[in-house]
Design a protein around this motif. Sequence first.
Motif, short mmCIF file in Angstrom:
data_model
loop_
_atom_site.label_atom_id
_atom_site.label_comp_id
_atom_site.label_asym_id
_atom_site.label_seq_id
_atom_site.Cartn_x
_atom_site.Cartn_y
_atom_site.Cartn_z
N LYS A 94 0.86 -1.18 0.00
CA LYS A 94 0.00 0.00 0.00
C LYS A 94 0.89 1.23 0.00
N THR A 95 0.39 2.31 -0.58
CA THR A 95 1.15 3.55 -0.61
C THR A 95 0.19 4.73 -0.69
N ILE A 96 0.65 5.86 -0.22
CA ILE A 96 -0.09 7.11 -0.37
C ILE A 96 0.34 7.71 -1.70
N SER A 98 0.22 10.78 -4.60
CA SER A 98 -0.02 12.18 -4.90
C SER A 98 0.08 12.37 -6.41
N THR A 111 6.92 4.83 -8.05
CA THR A 111 6.82 4.30 -6.70
C THR A 111 8.12 3.64 -6.26
N ASP A 124 -7.95 1.49 -5.79
CA ASP A 124 -8.34 2.47 -4.77
C ASP A 124 -9.45 1.82 -3.93
N GLY A 143 8.57 3.79 2.27
CA GLY A 143 7.38 4.43 2.87
C GLY A 143 7.19 5.88 2.47
N GLY A 145 5.87 7.26 -0.14
CA GLY A 145 4.71 7.59 -0.97
C GLY A 145 5.06 7.45 -2.44
N LEU A 163 -4.87 12.71 -1.54
CA LEU A 163 -3.76 11.79 -1.25
C LEU A 163 -4.35 10.43 -0.89
N PRO A 164 -4.84 9.70 -1.89
CA PRO A 164 -5.47 8.42 -1.59
C PRO A 164 -4.46 7.34 -1.20
N GLU A 165 -4.88 6.44 -0.33
CA GLU A 165 -4.07 5.26 -0.05
C GLU A 165 -4.52 4.18 -1.03
N LYS A 167 -3.59 0.37 -3.28
CA LYS A 167 -2.85 -0.89 -3.31
C LYS A 167 -2.18 -0.99 -4.67
#
Length: 172
Positions: A94-96, A98, A111, A124, A143, A145, A163-165, A167
């Motif tokens: 998982k990642t935030i 932008s 990423t 999402d 980590g 983002g 800033l959605p988290e 997968k």
Amino acid sequence: MKRGFTIAILAMPLAACAPGGGLFDSIEGRSGRDVEVLTPSEGQARPQVRPNGLGAAPPAGARTAEAFDTTTQEERAAAVETARGETQAKLLGKTIASLGAPGQPGIWMKTPLVTTPGKGRVDDPASGATIAVELIPLDAPRGAGSQLSLAAMRLLGVGLTELPEVKVYRLN
């Protein structure tokens, strides 16, 4: 005095993200003003597709999300269909996310979850949207983002300032 000045300088770019603040309102067209979609002038050639397959460069003077997003309807549909039809995918984490560089065309994610470029999928969980993307390594701690292209953000249905988290999966 020095601290207040530093905070003011650091907050200036964020002001563009606030409603009525400028940059992202004009890109998303939420300012209440008419939004002009810029297209190449008559007789002017559409920008050529980049050799890396990530799409055409936006036209000079692009100001709206529509003008910056040079992906075709077919490319957008393929990104959704490929993601939905993929049964063999490896969860990377998982990642935030932008917004990445709006001028960089295509449907991609930069990423630190990958070390080599390749095909991937982004889900999402909040909206249930899923899309296929080009995964591009980002030289940052795991980590830190990730960055999504303008086209990818629009396909996921998230606001350009959100800033959605999400997968992230590697496709085989």
